[in-house]
Write an enzyme that holds these catalytic residues in place. Structure first.
Site, PDB file in Angstrom:
ATOM      1  N   LYS A 207      38.298  46.128  71.147  1.00 13.73           N
ATOM      2  CA  LYS A 207      37.506  47.303  70.841  1.00 13.73           C
ATOM      3  C   LYS A 207      36.607  47.058  69.628  1.00 13.73           C
ATOM      4  CE  LYS A 207      41.685  49.949  71.845  1.00 13.73           C
ATOM      5  NZ  LYS A 207      42.707  50.808  71.226  1.00 13.73           N
ATOM      6  N   GLY A 208      36.983  46.049  68.836  1.00 13.82           N
ATOM      7  CA  GLY A 208      36.363  45.847  67.521  1.00 13.82           C
ATOM      8  C   GLY A 208      34.860  45.677  67.521  1.00 13.82           C
TER       9      GLY A 208
ATOM     10  N   GLU B  46      30.370  39.676  68.792  1.00 11.68           N
ATOM     11  CA  GLU B  46      31.673  39.782  68.134  1.00 11.68           C
ATOM     12  C   GLU B  46      31.556  40.444  66.768  1.00 11.68           C
ATOM     13  OE1 GLU B  46      34.591  39.963  68.452  1.00 11.68           O
ATOM     14  OE2 GLU B  46      35.588  38.333  69.502  1.00 11.68           O
TER      15      GLU B  46
ATOM     16  N   ASP C 173      37.580  34.723  63.300  1.00 12.18           N
ATOM     17  CA  ASP C 173      38.659  34.378  62.378  1.00 12.18           C
ATOM     18  C   ASP C 173      39.087  32.942  62.703  1.00 12.18           C
ATOM     19  OD1 ASP C 173      40.573  35.012  60.410  1.00 12.18           O
ATOM     20  OD2 ASP C 173      42.012  35.688  61.896  1.00 12.18           O
TER      21      ASP C 173
ATOM     22  N   LYS D 239      35.067  34.330  58.853  1.00 10.88           N
ATOM     23  CA  LYS D 239      35.954  33.884  57.761  1.00 10.88           C
ATOM     24  C   LYS D 239      36.072  32.372  57.899  1.00 10.88           C
ATOM     25  CE  LYS D 239      39.108  37.842  57.777  1.00 10.88           C
ATOM     26  NZ  LYS D 239      40.470  38.234  58.204  1.00 10.88           N
TER      27      LYS D 239
ATOM     28  N   ASP E 188      39.979  47.299  62.721  1.00  8.39           N
ATOM     29  CA  ASP E 188      41.076  48.219  62.445  1.00  8.39           C
ATOM     30  C   ASP E 188      42.228  47.564  61.715  1.00  8.39           C
ATOM     31  OD1 ASP E 188      41.820  46.644  64.811  1.00  8.39           O
ATOM     32  OD2 ASP E 188      43.592  47.936  64.858  1.00  8.39           O
TER      33      ASP E 188
ATOM     34  N   ARG F 203      38.648  52.225  62.208  1.00  7.00           N
ATOM     35  CA  ARG F 203      37.546  51.704  63.016  1.00  7.00           C
ATOM     36  C   ARG F 203      36.260  52.503  62.788  1.00  7.00           C
ATOM     37  NH1 ARG F 203      39.353  47.926  66.863  1.00  7.00           N
ATOM     38  NH2 ARG F 203      41.428  48.274  67.720  1.00  7.00           N
TER      39      ARG F 203
HETATM   40  P1  IMP Z   1      40.440  34.897  66.331  1.00  4.76           P
HETATM   41  O1  IMP Z   1      40.704  34.549  67.758  1.00  4.76           O
HETATM   42  O2  IMP Z   1      41.518  34.437  65.409  1.00  4.76           O
HETATM   43  O3  IMP Z   1      39.075  34.438  65.851  1.00  4.76           O
HETATM   44  O4  IMP Z   1      40.539  36.478  66.240  1.00  4.76           O
HETATM   45  C1  IMP Z   1      39.444  37.275  66.131  1.00  4.76           C
HETATM   46  C2  IMP Z   1      39.842  38.723  66.323  1.00  4.76           C
HETATM   47  O5  IMP Z   1      40.921  39.103  65.458  1.00  4.76           O
HETATM   48  C3  IMP Z   1      38.670  39.594  65.936  1.00  4.76           C
HETATM   49  O6  IMP Z   1      37.809  39.837  67.026  1.00  4.76           O
HETATM   50  C4  IMP Z   1      39.359  40.837  65.424  1.00  4.76           C
HETATM   51  O7  IMP Z   1      39.617  41.715  66.493  1.00  4.76           O
HETATM   52  C5  IMP Z   1      40.656  40.338  64.837  1.00  4.76           C
HETATM   53  N1  IMP Z   1      40.536  40.149  63.372  1.00  4.76           N
HETATM   54  C6  IMP Z   1      40.382  38.984  62.709  1.00  4.76           C
HETATM   55  N2  IMP Z   1      40.282  39.165  61.380  1.00  4.76           N
HETATM   56  C7  IMP Z   1      40.354  40.507  61.192  1.00  4.76           C
HETATM   57  C8  IMP Z   1      40.306  41.350  59.991  1.00  4.76           C
HETATM   58  O8  IMP Z   1      40.151  40.913  58.844  1.00  4.76           O
HETATM   59  N3  IMP Z   1      40.428  42.676  60.220  1.00  4.76           N
HETATM   60  C9  IMP Z   1      40.580  43.222  61.463  1.00  4.76           C
HETATM   61  N4  IMP Z   1      40.630  42.485  62.590  1.00  4.76           N
HETATM   62  C10 IMP Z   1      40.521  41.129  62.448  1.00  4.76           C
HETATM   63 MG    MG Z   2      37.482  41.432  68.196  1.00  2.00          MG
END
Ligand code: IMP
Ligand code: MG
Length: 187
Positions: A47-48, A103, A107, A135, A163, A169
């Protein structure tokens, strides 16, 4: 909702609404230029990414189509396995389409890397990535993010779609929560 409405739970604001707006406008101008005359499909991960998708798509000066996907990543302990399950799939056949994944934040990059591969596997003509936040210190998987917004430190952030336990959100900027908010739940 604004910072002042939840000030008891906010440690500090990291990216203001004005900064988000101006960065998205700048990125949208570039995307409009790059895709002008082509048929572009925006794919947002629920949803982000919804808030980012709305602001970004409205700032574009070219027509686009939009579709959504809901994904969940499963990891064992602290290391993400990179196994992704599709909770809700696209309603569009992506064969031959130019796709821009929208996106909120990259992360580890695991979810995104999976999605890029999956869309290519389904026959997309091209797949690029737009991310409002990154990040860099947390990156585990190499994913090429063509349109990049702000780099932020390794802190958990909320707002503008992001969130914590489904809250915050609808905050209109991006902020770091007070550690007390996570107490007993997250390191
Ligand atoms: P990844 O697969 O580790 O890159 O995860 C990315 C997803 O994790 C993002 O699309 C967010 O939904 C969630 N996420 C990563 N960091 C944060 C944060 O600092 N706050 C909230 N959601 C996060
Ligand atoms: Mg996301």
């Amino acid at each position: 909702m604004q910072i002042a409405d939840v000030q008891d739970e906010i440690d500090h604001e990291l990216v203001t609404k004005a900064q988000i707006d101006s960065k998205i406008k700048e990125m949208a101008a570039q995307v409009s230029e790059d895709y002008r005359g082509r048929d572009l499909l925006l794919v947002a991960v629920l949803k982000g990414a919804v808030n980012t998708l709305v602001a970004f798509s409205q700032a574009l000066s070219i027509p686009v189509q939009m579709d959504f996907m809901s994904l969940s990543s499963y990891g064992a302990g602290t290391t993400s396995s990179g196994t992704v399950t599709v909770r809700q799939d696209l309603s569009t056949d992506v064969r031959g389409r130019h796709i821009l994944i929208v996106e909120d934040i990259v992360d580890s990059g695991r979810t995104l890397a999976w999605l890029v591969d999956e869309l290519k596997r389904r026959g997309a003509a091209s797949v690029e990535v737009f991310a409002l936040l990154e990040k860099p210190s947390r990156r585990e998987v190499d994913v090429d993010v063509k349109y990049r917004g702000y780099e932020i430190p390794d802190e958990f952030v909320v707002g503008f779609g992001l969130d914590y336990a489904e809250r915050f959100r609808n905050l209109d900027s991006i902020a770091v929560l007070k550690p007390a908010v996570y107490q007993g739940e997250q390191a």
